[in-house]
Design an enzyme around this catalytic site. Structure first.
Site, mmCIF file in Angstrom:
data_model
loop_
_atom_site.group_PDB
_atom_site.id
_atom_site.type_symbol
_atom_site.label_atom_id
_atom_site.label_comp_id
_atom_site.label_asym_id
_atom_site.label_seq_id
_atom_site.Cartn_x
_atom_site.Cartn_y
_atom_site.Cartn_z
ATOM 1 N N HIS A 243 46.778 42.629 -66.413
ATOM 2 C CA HIS A 243 47.136 41.758 -67.538
ATOM 3 C C HIS A 243 48.654 41.704 -67.786
ATOM 4 C CE1 HIS A 243 42.868 41.891 -68.721
ATOM 5 N NE2 HIS A 243 42.929 43.201 -68.729
HETATM 6 O O1 RIB Z 1 43.173 42.728 -73.274
HETATM 7 C C1 RIB Z 1 44.134 43.265 -72.395
HETATM 8 C C2 RIB Z 1 45.277 43.844 -73.157
HETATM 9 O O2 RIB Z 1 44.812 44.899 -73.986
HETATM 10 C C3 RIB Z 1 46.342 44.487 -72.248
HETATM 11 O O3 RIB Z 1 47.604 44.385 -72.858
HETATM 12 C C4 RIB Z 1 45.915 45.917 -72.180
HETATM 13 O O4 RIB Z 1 47.006 46.820 -71.942
HETATM 14 C C5 RIB Z 1 45.399 46.126 -73.571
HETATM 15 O O5 RIB Z 1 46.513 46.415 -74.413
#
Ligand code: RIB
Ligand code: CA
Length: 313
Positions: A243
Site C-alpha cells: 500500500h
Molecule cells: O489499509 C492499508 C493501510 O493501513 C496502510 O497504510 C497500512 O500500513 C495500514 O496503515
C-alpha cells in the site's frame, strides 16, 4: 530537478517501512524534511520506535523522527496487530533503535515547517490515519494554503473496505480527521485500495528483494513474507498489497499511475459505513472534484523502481 521536500506521516507497519526506505533511497527526487509518527497499525510508542528502526536500517540515523497523536481526534484507537503483528514490524528479529526521537511534538513540527519553508514547497505524505495532519490544520489554519500537495494512502471505491465491509483502515481509524483533510482544499492525490491491491508482492518480487543480499533486501523480504499472509488468506491473492510505497513511487515516477479527478467525501455519521470514502468515480453528482483518485498502476515498473532504489541502501 530539485528534490521535492516532504514530510512522511506514518504508522509503521511493514508497508510504511518500505515506503520510508524508498523515500530515503531517492535523494535526487525526495528530500525528507522529517518523519512524523501517528497511532494506527500499532500504538504510538511502537510506531515512533519503528520509524527510527527503519531510518537506521536505511543508514540515515540523522533523519528527524517525531511522535505525534496517540489517539484519533474523537474516537478510541483501533489498531491492526492482526495484520502487522504485535510490534508492527513482525517478521524478522529487530534491535531497538539508538537514534534519538525529537522532543518536538509531530503536530508542532508540521506547523513550524509549513510556516518556515516557502509557501507551496512542502508535500505531506500521510500513510496512516490522518490525525496529525488534521490536528495541525485545526490548530493552524494558516498552514493549509501553504501545503504544496498531499499524497496519501487511504480509502477505496471499487475495492470497498479492508477493516469493515465499507472502510479502508487509515480512514476508518480517524474519519473526522479524514473529513478535515479531504475538505481542506489542498491539492490531493489519493492512493486507495483500488490501486494498492494491484501492487502485490508475488513470490518472484520477494525473491528479487532477497537476491539483493543486503540487510535491507533481506529485511523487506522478511517483512513482506510476514505481512502477506493476512491478505492472501482474506483475498486469496498471490501476495500482499504494498500500500504505502505507492505514495512515494508516485512522487518519483507519476507516469506509473493513472486515475481521475473526482469528488471524494468521508462518511463520519453512519455506524454501518463509518470511514467510507464516498468516491463519485462516475461523476453522478455535481459535488466539486477534490482529489486525484488513483485506480491503476504499472506494477512491473513499480517493483523495478522499488528493487533498483532499495538496492542502493
Ligand atoms: O489499509 C492499508 C493501510 O493501513 C496502510 O497504510 C497500512 O500500513 C495500514 O496503515
Ligand atoms: Ca500505514
Amino acid at each position: 530537478m530539485t528534490p521535492r521536500k516532504i514530510i512522511i506521516d506514518t504508522d509503521p507497519g511493514q508497508d510504511d517501512a518500505v515506503a520510508i526506505l524508498l523515500a530515503l533511497a531517492s535523494p535526487e527526487e525526495i528530500d525528507v524534511l522529517g518523519i512524523t509518527a501517528v497511532a494506527g497499525n500499532v500504538p504510538l510508542a511502537l510506531t515512533e520506535k519503528n520509524a527510527r528502526i527503519v531510518c537506521e536500517l536505511a543508514g540515515k540515523p540523522d533523519t528527524l523522527v517525531f511522535a505525534g497523536c496517540d489517539a484519533p481526534m474523537k474516537r478510541k484507537l483501533v489498531t491492526a496487530e492482526h495484520v502487522h503483528g504485535k510490534t508492527g514490524l513482525d517478521g524478522p528479529q529487530l534491535s531497538a533503535p539508538t537514534m534519538p526521537l525529537q522532543d518536538q511534538h509531530a503536530v508542532d513540527f508540521i506547523i513550524e515547517t509549513l510556516r518556515t519553508e516557502p509557501s507551496g514547497t512542502v508535500t505531506l505524505c500521510p500513510i496512516g490515519p490522518l490525525t496529525n495532519i488534521a490536528v495541525a490544520f485545526e490548530r493552524a489554519p494558516d498552514i493549509i494554503a501553504r501545503v504544496q500537495e498531499i499524497v496519501l494512502m487511504g480509502g477505496a471505491y471499487f475495492e470497498v473496505g479492508n477493516i469493515t465491509p465499507t472502510a479502508e483502515f487509515n480512514i476508518y481509524v480517524d474519519p473526522e480527521a479524514a473529513k478535515i483533510v479531504f475538505g481542506a482544499g489542498v491539492p490531493l492525490v489519493v492512493m486507495p485500495l483500488d490501486v494498492t491491491h494491484k501492487a502485490l508482492t508475488t513470490k518472484p518480487r520477494i525473491d528479487a528483494f532477497r537476491a539483493m543480499k543486503t540487510p535491507v533486501g533481506d529485511m523487506v523480504a522478511a517483512w513482506t513474507d510476514f505481512f502477506e499472509r493476512f491478505d492472501m488468506e482474506k483475498y486469496g491473492s498471490e501476495g500482499a498489497p504494498l500500500h504505502d510505497p505507492c505514495t512515494i513511487a508516485y512522487l518519483i515516477a507519476p507516469h506509473l499511475f493513472a486515475g481521475r479527478h473526482i469528488n471524494v467525501e468521508i462518511e463520519t455519521e453512519s455506524p454501518l459505513t463509518l470511514g467510507m470514502t464516498v468516491a463519485d468515480w462516475w461523476r453522478v453528482t455535481d459535488r466539486p472534484a477534490n482529489a486525484l483518485f488513483i485506480k491503476d498502476i504499472a506494477a512491473e515498473g513499480f517493483f523495478e523502481l522499488l528493487a533498483t532504489r532499495l538496492a542502493r541502501l
